[in-house]
Design an enzyme around this catalytic site. Structure first.
Site, PDB file in Angstrom:
ATOM      1  N   SER A 185       0.844  -1.189   0.000  1.00 30.86           N
ATOM      2  CA  SER A 185       0.000   0.000   0.000  1.00 30.86           C
ATOM      3  C   SER A 185       0.886   1.248   0.000  1.00 30.86           C
ATOM      4  CB  SER A 185      -0.968  -0.043   1.188  1.00 30.86           C
ATOM      5  OG  SER A 185      -1.972   0.926   1.065  1.00 30.86           O
ATOM      6  N   GLU A 314      -8.935  -5.236  -4.986  1.00 31.83           N
ATOM      7  CA  GLU A 314      -8.388  -4.167  -4.121  1.00 31.83           C
ATOM      8  C   GLU A 314      -9.509  -3.298  -3.555  1.00 31.83           C
ATOM      9  OE1 GLU A 314      -5.292  -3.695  -3.239  1.00 31.83           O
ATOM     10  OE2 GLU A 314      -3.987  -4.575  -4.758  1.00 31.83           O
ATOM     11  N   HIS A 429      -7.566  -5.437  -0.696  1.00 30.44           N
ATOM     12  CA  HIS A 429      -6.336  -4.706  -0.419  1.00 30.44           C
ATOM     13  C   HIS A 429      -5.709  -5.234   0.872  1.00 30.44           C
ATOM     14  CE1 HIS A 429      -3.675  -1.309  -0.872  1.00 30.44           C
ATOM     15  NE2 HIS A 429      -3.948  -0.844   0.330  1.00 30.44           N
TER      16      HIS A 429
END
Length: 526
Positions: A185, A314, A429
């Site tokens: 991330s 995601e 994610h």
């Protein structure tokens, strides 16, 4: 071995023998200062060298994280004094590859602690592990476009940590000439920034970028001076002189700064991941981290071996806290979905770009919660995947190998989905992290049953990530665990590895989506 002692440039450190959840044990050294505490006059300044100490410093507990809002408890915690790192190693002798982890948190929260990122699964693979804290939010990214506060201090902290690694990691059995930086991330974004920055050249040798790059709309900020003035104004002062602003902000307790930073955000900004403080250009710095326009620098790419990839869904992340009215707002004003960077390039083309995006994801339907699958794909592509595809395309013209992946296993025992209380099929994610790290603070939620798909995926991730750190090739040996050779991209072919219950290889994942985003970028550039 109970309490091993090492000598680093600053003095002696005593660590601990730590029991591993994977069996056996390793040595851990926590809370090691890699720079001076950025308190008082050092707040908002580039990291300064750590002081030496006498005697033996106990490295048993982690240093404070940077002041921030805790994602789960919604309380403000941490401190200015946060420039610490942790090291884990099986032995103090030898010269093993080093893996340096950079944590996630959108540049506003997070830390490198073992609560979230314990290296137990990695430790039997013959690497030395380092995790770091760095300044986040206003404390790490105040940018007044002036040398007194030029921005990117948090990224410079990362550089300072890498310098510490270069100078000291041999004492822990690590090889300073074989360092891989990896992150997920905003940690992945950080790795990408480090690959592009002149300040980080030569400090590491390989990178792993998981679900985040500098092209993502939330990965950089503009209008930094206006934001800083608005921030100061919220604190009750209308000052425009940069020296005065910095002087004033140094008098405010760190927790109060974070409180104001959080309260500045409008609901629209929160949903679009628009944060007031983050990375950007810091050309006014005496020693800039990112001296030239970001788009221009990133378009040149880098010549370092990398693994880069994303997860299939995601955008599930964007369902967290989503109210039904958000769909209606998007339906009424879809132009808010156009990334700021593209809107700034061609304000008059925003309606045209919005129409392209909307048509691709939603057709001519009204946007309601019935279209949750389409919403998830749109958000994931907009905020993460399109940017990664762009980086991969740039790297097709480079000599160093780029290994591209898509992770798509939807675990019934997903730690990320459990923590965020979302239920939807697909790899969301950060879902890959549970196969690389043992999140010790959430140990009761972690299900790794012997013989399960989860254990097999953990073993695969650990093997590929550490083999890449050792050799620059994630699949040097094909066997019962690693069943396919992972080919890097070439000048003409976007090879990738699909990581699911089985491995499969292919070319051009999400091809139609990427063609759409290229068309949208072309509209902005015409």
């Amino acid at each position: 071995m109970g309490e091993p002692v090492v000598t680093v440039k600053q003095g002696h450190l005593r660590g601990l023998e730590t029991e591993s959840v994977a069996g056996g044990s390793y040595l851990s050294f926590k809370g090691i200062p890699y720079a001076a505490p950025p308190v008082g006059e050092l707040r908002f300044r580039d990291p300064q060298p750590a002081a030496t100490w006498t005697g033996v410093r106990e490295a048993f507990i982690e240093g404070s994280k940077c002041a921030q809002l805790d994602m789960f408890t919604k309380t403000i915690l941490g401190d200015d004094d946060c420039l610490y790192l942790n090291v884990a190693t099986k032995s103090l002798t030898g010269s093993r590859p080093v893996m340096v982890w950079i944590h996630a948190g959108a540049f506003v929260l997070g830390d490198g602690g073992f609560g979230m990122y314990s290296p137990d699964y990695l430790m039997d693979s013959g690497i030395v592990y380092v995790s770091i804290n760095f300044r986040v939010g206003v404390l790490g990214f105040l940018n007044l476009d002036h040398e007194v506060a030029p921005g990117n201090i948090g990224l410079k902290d990362q550089v300072a940590a890498l310098k510490w690694v270069k100078e000291n990691i041999a004492q822990f059995g690590g090889d300073p000439n074989n360092v891989t930086v990896f992150g997920g991330s905003s940690g992945g974004v950080s790795v990408h920034y480090l690959l592009l920055s002149p300040l980080a050249k030569g400090l590491f040798h390989k990178g792993i970028i998981q679900s985040g790059v500098v092209f993502n709309p939330w990965a950089s900020v503009t209008k930094t001076v206006d934001t800083a003035r608005r921030f100061v104004s919220t604190l009750g002062r209308d000052i425009t002189d940069p020296d005065e602003i910095v002087k004033f902000l140094r008098t405010i307790p760190a927790h109060r700064l974070i409180e104001v930073q959080e309260n500045m955000l409008t609901p629209e900004e929160r949903i679009n991941l628009i944060y007031p403080f983050g990375p950007g250009v810091d050309a006014k710095s005496v020693e800039p981290f990112m001296p030239r326009p970001l788009e221009e620098t990133a378009a040149e790419g880098f010549d370092v071996p990398v693994i880069i990839g994303y997860n299939s869904h995601e955008g599930i992340l964007f369902l967290i806290g989503l109210q039904d009215e958000a769909y209606a707002k998007l339906d009424e004003n879809f132009e808010i979905a156009v990334p700021r960077s593209l809107a700034a390039k061609a304000p008059s083309k925003v309606p045209e770009m919005a129409k392209e995006i909307r048509t691709f994801y939603f057709g001519d339907k009204r946007i309601t919660k019935d279209l949750v699958d389409e919403y998830v794909q749109c958000c994931g592509d907009l905020h993460i995947v399109a940017g990664i595809q762009k980086v991969v395309e740039i790297q097709m013209g480079k000599k160093s190998p780029t290994y591209f992946y898509r992770f798509s296993y939807s675990s019934p025992t997903s730690l990320a989905k459990t923590l965020f209380q979302v239920q939807m099929k697909g790899a969301m994610h950060a879902e890959e992290l549970q196969y690389i790290f043992f999140a010790s603070q959430f140990r009761y939620y972690i299900k790794m049953e012997p013989g399960s798909t989860e254990v097999m995926l953990r073993d695969r991730f650990v093997r590929m990530w550490t083999d890449f750190a050792k050799t620059g090739n994630p699949t040097p040996v094909i066997d019962d665990l690693i069943t396919k050779k992972w080919e890097p991209i070439t000048e003409t072919t976007k090879n990738y590895l699909e990581i699911d219950t089985e491995f499969s290889t292919g070319i051009n994942p999400n091809k139609d989506m990427w063609q759409t985003w290229k068309r949208i970028e072309a509209i902005a550039s015409d």
